[in-house]
Design an enzyme around this catalytic site. Structure first.
Site, short mmCIF file in Angstrom:
data_model
loop_
_atom_site.label_atom_id
_atom_site.label_comp_id
_atom_site.label_asym_id
_atom_site.label_seq_id
_atom_site.Cartn_x
_atom_site.Cartn_y
_atom_site.Cartn_z
N GLU A 161 0.67 54.95 -57.48
CA GLU A 161 0.43 53.12 -57.12
C GLU A 161 -0.12 52.62 -58.95
O GLU A 161 0.39 52.08 -59.35
CB GLU A 161 -0.97 52.84 -56.21
CG GLU A 161 -0.18 53.61 -55.20
CD GLU A 161 -1.53 53.45 -54.14
OE1 GLU A 161 -0.58 51.89 -53.02
OE2 GLU A 161 -2.00 53.91 -53.85
N TYR A 221 -4.75 22.97 -57.21
CA TYR A 221 -4.61 23.35 -56.34
C TYR A 221 -3.65 24.33 -57.75
O TYR A 221 -3.20 25.38 -57.72
CB TYR A 221 -3.77 23.83 -55.21
CG TYR A 221 -2.55 22.65 -54.81
CD1 TYR A 221 -1.65 22.45 -55.31
CD2 TYR A 221 -3.35 21.37 -54.71
CE1 TYR A 221 -0.35 21.38 -55.59
CE2 TYR A 221 -2.29 20.08 -54.39
CZ TYR A 221 -1.61 20.83 -54.98
OH TYR A 221 -0.11 19.06 -54.47
N ILE A 236 -7.45 46.82 -51.73
CA ILE A 236 -7.37 45.24 -52.37
C ILE A 236 -8.74 44.77 -51.82
O ILE A 236 -9.30 43.65 -51.56
CB ILE A 236 -6.59 44.69 -51.08
CG1 ILE A 236 -6.59 45.60 -49.89
CG2 ILE A 236 -4.98 45.88 -51.39
CD1 ILE A 236 -6.13 45.14 -48.47
N GLU A 237 -10.22 45.48 -50.78
CA GLU A 237 -11.47 44.48 -50.59
C GLU A 237 -12.00 44.00 -52.03
O GLU A 237 -12.62 42.94 -51.61
CB GLU A 237 -12.58 46.41 -50.06
CG GLU A 237 -11.66 46.03 -48.31
CD GLU A 237 -10.74 47.34 -48.96
OE1 GLU A 237 -10.29 47.69 -47.45
OE2 GLU A 237 -9.95 47.62 -49.81
N LYS A 293 -1.19 42.80 -48.21
CA LYS A 293 -0.24 44.28 -49.49
C LYS A 293 1.07 44.56 -47.83
O LYS A 293 0.98 45.63 -47.75
CB LYS A 293 -1.57 45.33 -49.30
CG LYS A 293 -0.97 46.05 -50.51
CD LYS A 293 -1.42 47.39 -50.91
CE LYS A 293 -1.18 48.17 -51.93
NZ LYS A 293 -1.98 49.39 -52.18
#
Length: 120
Positions: free
Chosen positions: A22, A54, A73-74, A99
């Protein structure tokens, strides 16, 4: 009354994952974000200076996520939330980070976090 600015489906290609393979590829991360912002002054004046931009928020997220490697991802979710709150003076936000295809049998996996306090 609390106004919210939102960004949905912001897609970044990031180096993320706990497996060696990964870390050799870029994977898709998708951000959905709601941010508390008082829009009254912008509505009354039609002046962009009173808006939460934005486009700048989106550009910041993409630059941040695509410029460094991550394992979890945390970590991405918490770091992006903290950076946004500090950089753009956002009192509250809700961030959903997806994800897709991380689990073959699922359409999507991810995390939803909420930080700060909604103004009255």
């Amino acid at each position: 009354m609390t106004d919210k600015i939102f960004i949905e489906g912001l897609t970044a290609l990031a180096q993320i994952g706990v497996y060696d393979w990964e870390q050799q590829i870029k994977q898709k991360l998708i951000f959905d974000i709601e941010m508390a912002w008082d829009c009254r002054q912008a509505a009354l004046t039609d002046d962009v200076n009173y808006c939460l931009n934005y486009a700048e928020v989106s550009e910041f997220i993409l630059d941040y996520v695509q410029s460094r490697p991550f394992l979890l991802i945390e970590r991405v979710a918490y770091e992006v939330a903290q950076q946004l709150r500090e950089k753009f003076n956002i009192s509250w936000l809700k961030l959903k980070l997806s994800k897709p295809k991380a689990v073959a049998e699922a359409n999507n996996v991810g995390i939803i976090i909420e930080q700060g306090k909604l103004p009255n």
